[in-house]
Design an enzyme around this catalytic site. Sequence first.
Site: not given
Length: 193
Positions: A11, A30, A32, A34, A57, A80, A83, A148
């Site tokens: 996204i 990011d 990294l 994901n 992070d 971020a 998910k 989640y």
Amino acid sequence: MILVTGGLGFIGSHIALSLMAHGQEVIIVDNLSNATLQTLERLEYISGMYVPFVKIDIRNTPALNKVFEQYSVEAVIHTAGFKSIEESVLKPLEYYNDNVSCIMSLLRAMQRTGIRTLIHLSSLAVYGQSSLILTEDLPFNYSYPNPYVKSQQMTEEIIRDTALTDSEWKIAILRLCNIAGAFEHGVLGEFVA
């Protein structure tokens, strides 16, 4: 300049590309977890532009503060976070730590630097098991047993509580569902053969 957290994820990368196509400057952060740097290369290839990227992070508030100090950030689009509904059942602490700690750190850094414009990408899953008729004022189903979903509900509540303390905040929460697809040439996003 708009900061896109998780900007090398599915996204976030598409949002960054769309912003650049509309003449906006972006900076991507990011960790990294994901995503890959190949996505950054693809963004630069498609846009024909250099895309500033910082590998951090965002739970590391001091590092995030430095990004805000180094770049002229005016707004943040927060994509971020973890998910997977299924994975969250197996790793609940990781989901609470990642999703809830991310928003806490981000809001603190934004508050410290005077940036008060945020778009947070959430999930339709916040409604839990509800009817097909969904409205913004529909109460969350807090009894829905999924880390989640609960972490997303908590995140939205934290954002709401923060906005109530300062009328200068301009916040939008967008609840998404089953995002899929690819850039028109298949260079970015999912490639289904």
